[in-house]
Scaffold this active site. Structure first.
Site, PDB file in Angstrom:
ATOM      1  N   LYS A  77       0.737  -1.079  -0.041  1.00 15.23           N
ATOM      2  CA  LYS A  77       0.115   0.088   0.028  1.00 15.23           C
ATOM      3  C   LYS A  77       0.807   1.347   0.079  1.00 15.23           C
ATOM      4  O   LYS A  77       0.429   2.241  -0.239  1.00 15.23           O
ATOM      5  CB  LYS A  77      -0.796  -0.034   1.276  1.00 15.23           C
ATOM      6  CG  LYS A  77      -2.010  -1.248   1.168  1.00 15.23           C
ATOM      7  CD  LYS A  77      -2.708  -1.394   0.116  1.00 15.23           C
ATOM      8  CE  LYS A  77      -3.865  -0.438   0.077  1.00 15.23           C
ATOM      9  NZ  LYS A  77      -4.891  -0.745  -1.123  1.00 15.23           N
TER      10      LYS A  77
HETATM   11  O1  P1T Z   1      -6.297  -2.701  -1.587  1.00 16.49           O
HETATM   12  P1  P1T Z   1      -5.684  -3.754  -2.373  1.00 16.49           P
HETATM   13  O2  P1T Z   1      -4.814  -3.273  -3.285  1.00 16.49           O
HETATM   14  O3  P1T Z   1      -6.715  -4.790  -2.986  1.00 16.49           O
HETATM   15  O4  P1T Z   1      -4.548  -4.712  -1.481  1.00 16.49           O
HETATM   16  C1  P1T Z   1      -5.221  -5.713  -0.618  1.00 16.49           C
HETATM   17  C2  P1T Z   1      -4.643  -5.925   0.437  1.00 16.49           C
HETATM   18  C3  P1T Z   1      -4.111  -7.001   0.983  1.00 16.49           C
HETATM   19  N1  P1T Z   1      -3.178  -7.551   2.017  1.00 16.49           N
HETATM   20  C4  P1T Z   1      -3.070  -6.815   2.645  1.00 16.49           C
HETATM   21  C5  P1T Z   1      -2.280  -6.791   4.147  1.00 16.49           C
HETATM   22  C6  P1T Z   1      -3.726  -5.320   2.832  1.00 16.49           C
HETATM   23  O5  P1T Z   1      -3.558  -4.512   3.813  1.00 16.49           O
HETATM   24  C7  P1T Z   1      -4.262  -4.871   1.542  1.00 16.49           C
HETATM   25  C8  P1T Z   1      -5.047  -3.827   1.441  1.00 16.49           C
HETATM   26  N2  P1T Z   1      -5.146  -2.850   2.537  1.00 16.49           N
HETATM   27  C9  P1T Z   1      -5.872  -1.690   2.770  1.00 16.49           C
HETATM   28  C10 P1T Z   1      -6.981  -1.521   1.961  1.00 16.49           C
HETATM   29  C11 P1T Z   1      -5.451  -0.834   3.853  1.00 16.49           C
HETATM   30  O6  P1T Z   1      -6.440   0.108   4.059  1.00 16.49           O
HETATM   31  O7  P1T Z   1      -4.526  -0.877   4.418  1.00 16.49           O
END
Ligand code: P1T
Length: 565
Positions: A108
């Site tokens: 992220k």
């Molecule tokens: O949001 P995305 O690009 O689909 O990523 C998914 C994801 C997978 N694994 C972890 C540990 C994550 O923190 C996330 C997504 N995280 C958020 C949406 C956030 O607000 O941290």
């Protein structure tokens, strides 16, 4: 995605860039912007690049000396998975894109930097402004990191489910943190709505809104996907990634559709989430998800499900066991959602042949979950690991919780105010009580110390209903669970709620399982049982040899306390 040109040079900015755009969607009310509005994006595979804002940021080269830590975002390693791949009999090459090597420790970081810098270039974000974001934590950490370097005030709104490790990191980075109950995304107290409420109250504040901000998938389209293509010399046959906002998988998938159209995109959605297609896959809508970061009860605007070739469901147990295996066997210090993606990949990649390649995204690091899936006791308490049956446990270890002499519980309705709750708890000699709806549904737990800290912090008054000061991070145990499991819980928590499951029928004949409060159990209840039932067996004698030292200590402390009485 139609784009506007804010300069005649390189910056192309999507009109849907920011959550706090001045012209919200017509159907949106003025206090918050729904994170699942239809996307305005006009990207289509095969469309000419000049018609698209995509590809607007070229992949930068890594400088030798970094001007600040934000330059250590991207360029993450792609690592071959050896033992696990062999154990599953895979013919293809299995590769892990280790996103925890980013500066803030997760995938992220890429989107937070991109969203911030696009907003700065568009003149939306100015020095001294405040950034507010609803997040499961990693976007928060990425934003707090960038805010620390760039000098913005940062407020992170995060559900209570997310780990304390994330809270501690955010705090260390100087972010202000607001914890919200784990509710439906559109409930007034959800993290999305609380973030918007704060934005409406705080001058010069912005919600960059990862759920709707086009810079989220664009960051992955421009960097993550380009890096994978470069690292694989353009030859990738399958990519497996989890979906939270869906930005990672959407951005990567769109680039693959353009540059490597044969590559199959597999989306991973945890049980309990409704994101997967076809929706018939989403059977266990009520299941609780312990894995953090993936899965939702709405479809985020930035998730383009049209570019995902196949969805697979993941479950908590497989995810955590696989994450531990990635650590133990491959030395990859990844988090739980990495385990989700890999647990799906080892099955999906069976369809690939020798010479083909599957890339799995490992989004974050075990650093965020030291007190959770890395901890054996947490795994056992949550039912993800079985007790070691070989070990010798004390005589009471396998006795059921129902054998404890539990008093009928004292429960409070959500509209009892804090003043009354203090009086009731004090009169009855309790420190805490479950807050339960008229229907019997458990809403949360209120404790005297929680009320006190809310009153002192000014976030509650004596007239505030207890529902506003409840918290939802407490352990539950059923009457059929063992005292051994209870003892593990009581090593970390002061109490557990004893719940009883009932099958309740609706008028149409359908049924659902409902959890009712049966009691609250503390270490003193366990100790009373152990000492009363076995006067001849003194604590700390041979029978307790193999119980954990902490447990022995806490039981001994409790014994001393009861003697003092
Ligand atoms: O949001 P995305 O690009 O689909 O990523 C998914 C994801 C997978 N694994 C972890 C540990 C994550 O923190 C996330 C997504 N995280 C958020 C949406 C956030 O607000 O941290």
């Amino acid at each position: 995605m139609a784009c506007v040109f804010t300069s005649n040079k390189t910056i192309r900015v999507c009109p849907f860039l920011n959550g706090d755009v001045e012209n919200p969607e017509p159907k949106t009310n003025t206090t918050w912007i729904h994170p699942n509005l239809p996307s305005k994006c006009t990207w289509k595979p095969g469309k000419s690049i000049s018609e698209s804002p995509h590809n607007c940021v070229p992949l930068p080269k890594e400088p030798k000396i970094l001007s600040n830590i934000l330059e250590k975002i991207g360029h993450t390693p792609l690592v071959r998975i050896n033992k696990i791949s062999k154990a599953y009999g895979l013919k293809c090459e299995l590769l892990a894109k280790c996103e925890y090597f980013n500066a803030g420790g997760s995938v992220k970081d890429r989107i937070t930097l991109r969203m911030l810098e696009d907003a700065e270039k568009a003149g939306i974000l100015k020095p001294g402004d405040t950034i507010i974001e609803p997040t499961s934590g990693n976007t928060g950490i990425g934003l707090a990191l960038a805010a620390a370097v760039k000098g913005y005030r940062c407020i992170i709104v995060m559900p209570e489910k997310m780990s304390m490790e994330k809270v501690d990191i955010l705090r260390a980075l100087g972010a202000e943190i607001v914890r919200t109950p784990c509710t439906r995304f559109d409930a007034p107290e959800s993290n999305v709505r609380v973030a918007w409420k704060l934005k409406n109250e705080i001058p010069n504040s912005h919600v960059l809104d990862q759920y709707r901000n086009a810079s989220n998938p664009l960051a992955h389209y421009d960097t993550t996907a380009e890096e994978i293509l470069e690292q694989c010399d353009g030859k990738v046959d399958m990519i497996v990634a989890g979906a939270g906002t869906g930005g990672t998988i959407t951005g990567i998938a769109r680039k693959m559709k353009e540059k490597c159209p044969e590559c199959k995109i597999v989306g991973v959605d945890p049980e309990g989430s409704i994101v997967a297609l076809p929706s018939s896959l989403n059977t266990a809508e009520d299941a609780t998800m312990e894995v953090e970061g993936i899965g939702h009860d709405f479809i985020p605007t930035v998730l383009d499900r049209a570019v995902i070739d196949q969805w697979c469901k993941s479950n908590d147990t497989d995810s955590f066991l696989m994450a531990r295996r990635l650590i133990r066997e491959e030395g990859l210090l990844c988090g739980g959602s990495a385990g989700s993606a890999m647990s799906v990949a080892v099955k999906a990649a069976k369809q690939l042949k020798e010479g083909q390649r599957c890339v799995v995204i490992l989004p974050d690091s075990v650093r965020n979950y030291m007190s959770k899936f890395l901890n054996d006791k947490w795994m056992i308490t949550n039912g993800f690991l079985k007790e070691d049956v070989q070990e010798h446990y004390p005589w009471w270890w396998n006795i059921k919780v129902q054998k404890l002499n539990l008093l009928a519980p004292l429960t409070l309705l959500p509209d009892v105010n804090c003043q009354k709750a203090i009086e009731i708890l004090r009169d009855k000699g309790y420190d805490q009580a479950p807050v339960v709806a008229e229907s019997g549904l458990i809403l949360g737990m209120v404790t005297l110390s929680n009320i006190l800290s809310s009153l002192l912090a000014g976030s509650a008054q004596f007239s505030t209903p207890v529902i506003k000061v409840i918290y939802q991070q407490f352990s539950k145990i059923s009457l059929d669970d063992t005292l051994g499991k209870l003892s593990h819980i009581l090593e970390n928590d002061h109490f557990a709620i004893v719940v009883h499951e009932l099958e309740q029928y609706n008028a149409d004949g359908s049924s659902f399982m409902k959890q009712m409060v049966f009691g609250v159990v503390t270490a003193v209840d366990l100790l009373s049982f152990v000492t009363r039932k076995n006067n001849s067996q003194k604590l700390n004698d041979g029978t307790l040899k193999s119980a954990s030292s902490e447990m022995k200590r806490s039981l001994a402390e409790c014994e001393k306390k009861t003697e003092d009485f």
